[in-house]
Write a protein that holds these residues in place. Structure first.
Motif, PDB file in Angstrom:
ATOM      1  N   PRO A 171      37.283  37.302  49.664  1.00  0.00           N
ATOM      2  CA  PRO A 171      37.587  37.119  48.251  1.00  0.00           C
ATOM      3  C   PRO A 171      38.977  37.643  47.922  1.00  0.00           C
ATOM      4  O   PRO A 171      39.389  38.692  48.433  1.00  0.00           O
ATOM      5  N   TYR A 172      39.708  36.918  47.092  1.00  0.00           N
ATOM      6  CA  TYR A 172      41.067  37.306  46.710  1.00  0.00           C
ATOM      7  C   TYR A 172      41.262  37.074  45.218  1.00  0.00           C
ATOM      8  O   TYR A 172      40.468  36.390  44.566  1.00  0.00           O
ATOM      9  N   ALA A 185      33.168  42.141  39.676  1.00  0.00           N
ATOM     10  CA  ALA A 185      32.180  43.212  39.840  1.00  0.00           C
ATOM     11  C   ALA A 185      32.251  43.803  41.247  1.00  0.00           C
ATOM     12  O   ALA A 185      32.144  45.021  41.429  1.00  0.00           O
ATOM     13  N   PHE A 186      32.439  42.938  42.238  1.00  0.00           N
ATOM     14  CA  PHE A 186      32.574  43.403  43.623  1.00  0.00           C
ATOM     15  C   PHE A 186      33.815  44.274  43.766  1.00  0.00           C
ATOM     16  O   PHE A 186      33.781  45.326  44.430  1.00  0.00           O
ATOM     17  N   ASP A 187      34.900  43.869  43.148  1.00  0.00           N
ATOM     18  CA  ASP A 187      36.143  44.648  43.192  1.00  0.00           C
ATOM     19  C   ASP A 187      35.921  46.047  42.614  1.00  0.00           C
ATOM     20  O   ASP A 187      36.362  47.047  43.192  1.00  0.00           O
ATOM     21  N   LEU A 199      39.864  43.894  46.029  1.00  0.00           N
ATOM     22  CA  LEU A 199      40.376  42.554  46.263  1.00  0.00           C
ATOM     23  C   LEU A 199      41.896  42.547  46.141  1.00  0.00           C
ATOM     24  O   LEU A 199      42.450  43.141  45.214  1.00  0.00           O
ATOM     25  N   ARG A 200      42.568  41.877  47.053  1.00  0.00           N
ATOM     26  CA  ARG A 200      44.030  41.820  47.065  1.00  0.00           C
ATOM     27  C   ARG A 200      44.519  40.547  46.386  1.00  0.00           C
ATOM     28  O   ARG A 200      43.866  39.493  46.432  1.00  0.00           O
ATOM     29  N   ASP A 201      45.688  40.653  45.795  1.00  0.00           N
ATOM     30  CA  ASP A 201      46.343  39.505  45.181  1.00  0.00           C
ATOM     31  C   ASP A 201      46.975  38.661  46.284  1.00  0.00           C
ATOM     32  O   ASP A 201      47.690  39.186  47.147  1.00  0.00           O
TER      33      ASP A 201
END
Length: 234
Positions: A171-172, A185-187, A199-201
């Motif tokens: 996921p990003y 929510a995961f982030d 999460l990374r951009d």
């Protein structure tokens, strides 16, 4: 609160001792495999960095038998799990796992393909120079410190030949794409476990790739709000 997610369930079968089972692997492995068929060469040795449970590598080895696979992970418990899966399937194209941390110095001189799954922690062991062909990293970038992703690109830049792919899955965040509520929510949950995770951009990953001589050549939307990003070495 622990700083390590626990996506594992106890394994089963004749080689169950120490074997981990990650349900998410069975959900995403065939979608990832479809991309690998397009991006990896027809033969060569694939170095899998941060193999996690070991389920991905045995599945890919079974379905892409012309490729040889070298799993690795920095976590000793993961190495036990990988070896348990390897012993159970008994495939000739899966090598014994190596202990390797992407954020540390990489002893390898060259690589055909690198696969990275669920990378964390540290330490590495010597790998003989063999000549590899690409790189895959599954669900590592968001569940590790940024230094691990920096090390991944740095190591791949030293190992991969011109034109070889570095393939990232997970996921990003993208500036021009609305982030799914489940990913947000995961982030938050990742950052609660460890403030250096999350999460990374994609723009930050693209910039890091450019610093190490890679250019993104493909973006693939995957199930469950994930992406596969393909970078190739100039």
């Amino acid at each position: 609160m622990t700083d390590r997610p626990a996506p594992w369930e106890p394994g089963s079968g004749p080689a169950a001792a120490g074997k981990r089972h990650a349900p998410a692997t069975e959900r995403n492995r065939d979608a990832i495999l479809a991309v690998l068929r397009d991006e990896l060469p027809s033969s060569g040795l694939v170095l899998e960095v941060a193999s996690g449970s070991g389920q991905h590598v045995v599945h890919f080895a079974a379905t892409l038998p012309a490729l040889d696979w070298q799993p690795s992970d920095p976590d000793p418990a993961a190495l036990v799990s990988i070896e348990s899966w390897r012993q159970e399937v008994g495939l000739p194209n899966v090598r014994p796992p190596l202990r390797l941390d992407a954020s540390a110095d990489w002893p390898m001189e060259r690589a055909d393909a690198i696969l990275c799954v669920n990378m964390q922690s540290n330490s590495c062991e010597e790998v003989k120079s063999i000549g590899y062909v690409g790189c895959l990293c599954i669900n590592m970038v968001h569940i590790s410190k940024w230094a691990a992703t920096q090390g991944l690109f740095r190591g791949c830049a030293n190992l991969l030949p011109s034109g070889a792919p570095l393939i990232l899955y997970g996921p990003y965040i993208e500036a021009d794409v609305q982030t799914a509520p489940s990913n947000l929510a995961f982030d938050r949950s990742l950052k609660e476990r460890n403030p250096e995770w999350g999460l990374r951009d994609v723009a930050d990953v693209d910039a890091l790739a450019s610093e190490h001589g890679f250019q993104r050549t493909r973006r693939v939307e995957m199930p469950a709000n994930n992406l596969t990003l393909i970078y190739r070495k100039a």
